[in-house]
Design an enzyme around this catalytic site. Sequence first.
Site, short mmCIF file in Angstrom:
data_model
loop_
_atom_site.label_atom_id
_atom_site.label_comp_id
_atom_site.label_asym_id
_atom_site.label_seq_id
_atom_site.Cartn_x
_atom_site.Cartn_y
_atom_site.Cartn_z
CG ASN A 50 29.92 53.82 22.80
OD1 ASN A 50 29.41 54.69 22.08
ND2 ASN A 50 31.23 53.69 22.97
CD1 TRP A 51 23.97 51.71 20.16
CD2 TRP A 51 22.58 52.97 18.92
NE1 TRP A 51 22.72 51.16 20.23
CE2 TRP A 51 21.84 51.91 19.49
CE3 TRP A 51 21.92 53.89 18.11
CZ2 TRP A 51 20.47 51.75 19.27
CZ3 TRP A 51 20.56 53.73 17.88
CH2 TRP A 51 19.84 52.67 18.45
CE LYS A 52 32.50 51.63 20.32
NZ LYS A 52 33.72 50.89 20.25
CG HIS A 80 35.21 55.29 24.08
ND1 HIS A 80 36.02 54.86 23.05
CD2 HIS A 80 34.41 54.24 24.40
CE1 HIS A 80 35.70 53.59 22.76
NE2 HIS A 80 34.72 53.21 23.56
CD GLU A 139 36.14 53.49 19.61
OE1 GLU A 139 35.05 54.08 19.55
OE2 GLU A 139 36.24 52.24 19.67
CD GLU A 174 34.85 50.72 27.01
OE1 GLU A 174 33.93 50.01 26.63
OE2 GLU A 174 35.18 51.77 26.44
N GLY A 184 36.14 46.18 20.15
CA GLY A 184 35.83 45.90 18.75
C GLY A 184 36.67 44.81 18.12
CB SER A 194 35.06 41.98 22.67
OG SER A 194 35.74 42.65 21.63
N GLY A 236 29.61 48.01 22.89
CA GLY A 236 29.62 48.68 21.59
C GLY A 236 28.85 47.87 20.57
N GLY A 237 29.57 47.07 19.78
CA GLY A 237 28.96 46.33 18.67
C GLY A 237 27.69 45.58 19.03
P1 PGA Z 1 32.81 46.82 21.72
O1 PGA Z 1 32.98 48.34 22.18
O2 PGA Z 1 31.76 46.20 22.61
O3 PGA Z 1 32.36 46.89 20.28
O4 PGA Z 1 34.12 46.16 21.88
C1 PGA Z 1 32.95 48.70 23.53
C2 PGA Z 1 33.18 50.18 23.69
O5 PGA Z 1 34.02 50.73 22.96
O6 PGA Z 1 32.56 50.83 24.52
#
Ligand code: PGA
Length: 250
Positions: free
Chosen positions: A12-14, A99, A101, A167, A173, A212, A233-234
């Site tokens: 997930n590149w956001k 998600h 966010e 999640e 993050g 994470s 994500g990251g």
């Molecule tokens: P993260 O994000 O791996 O950077 O914690 C995961 C996500 O939000 O899907």
Amino acid sequence: MNKAIIPLIIGNWKMNGEIKQLGEIDSLNSMLNNMNNNNCHTVICPPTTLLISATQLNENSKIAFGGQDCHIEQSGAHTGDISAEILKDAGAQYVIVGHSERRSDHGENDELVQEKANAAFRADITPIICIGESENERKQGRALKVVLEQLDKSIPTDIKDIIVAYEPVWAIGTGLVPSINDINEMHDAIRAALVEKFGVNGEKTPILYGGSMKPNNAKEILELSNVNGGLVGGASLKASDFIQIIKACQ
Ligand code: PGA
């Protein structure tokens, strides 16, 4: 990991990814082609602006693509939104819905998430439905209850082809991850709820862990029997990190 379900590692590149970031997909492709036995499906959900280029440049590759959100309608006067049909037209096979966010930045609730998942079905793409407790809810000992309630309300009544991503909001993050026992307990509870509600279909639904997930912790998490992959994500932004997680999935 239960071998009856094909594991998925989804990036997930956001809101990250200018055109030059497509180079990371190229690198990932070469790395995947050099792997002998890759038993897991790889998906990247880039910003929508990169979706067409990514799908066209990687038509015959081992990477599939998805969107990060969709509107519930097919088209119309919804400035700034994108529909599941438009994502599909751009080559997406998946879409992330609910998600945390989106839930926090845009006030999305479970009922809307369920409608978005149904919109994905309508467009014939697979929804990746996200659920997870906040830090306070975990501290108050309510994590299981909250997550199972979100699951119940966010998934469509007929699940067809869905992916569930657990999640924990406080792990996203932050570099923090729940204990292996806590992840195990949550994934087992999600599986039991899916089976109770949907029978065999609930047994086949992939349940991903997200929050994470990194090269150094992926293996231990992915070994749990009801963890069927990861939403990353990251660590999905750099091919050299992402490939380590894909390798941990074997
Ligand atoms: P993260 O994000 O791996 O950077 O914690 C995961 C996500 O939000 O899907």
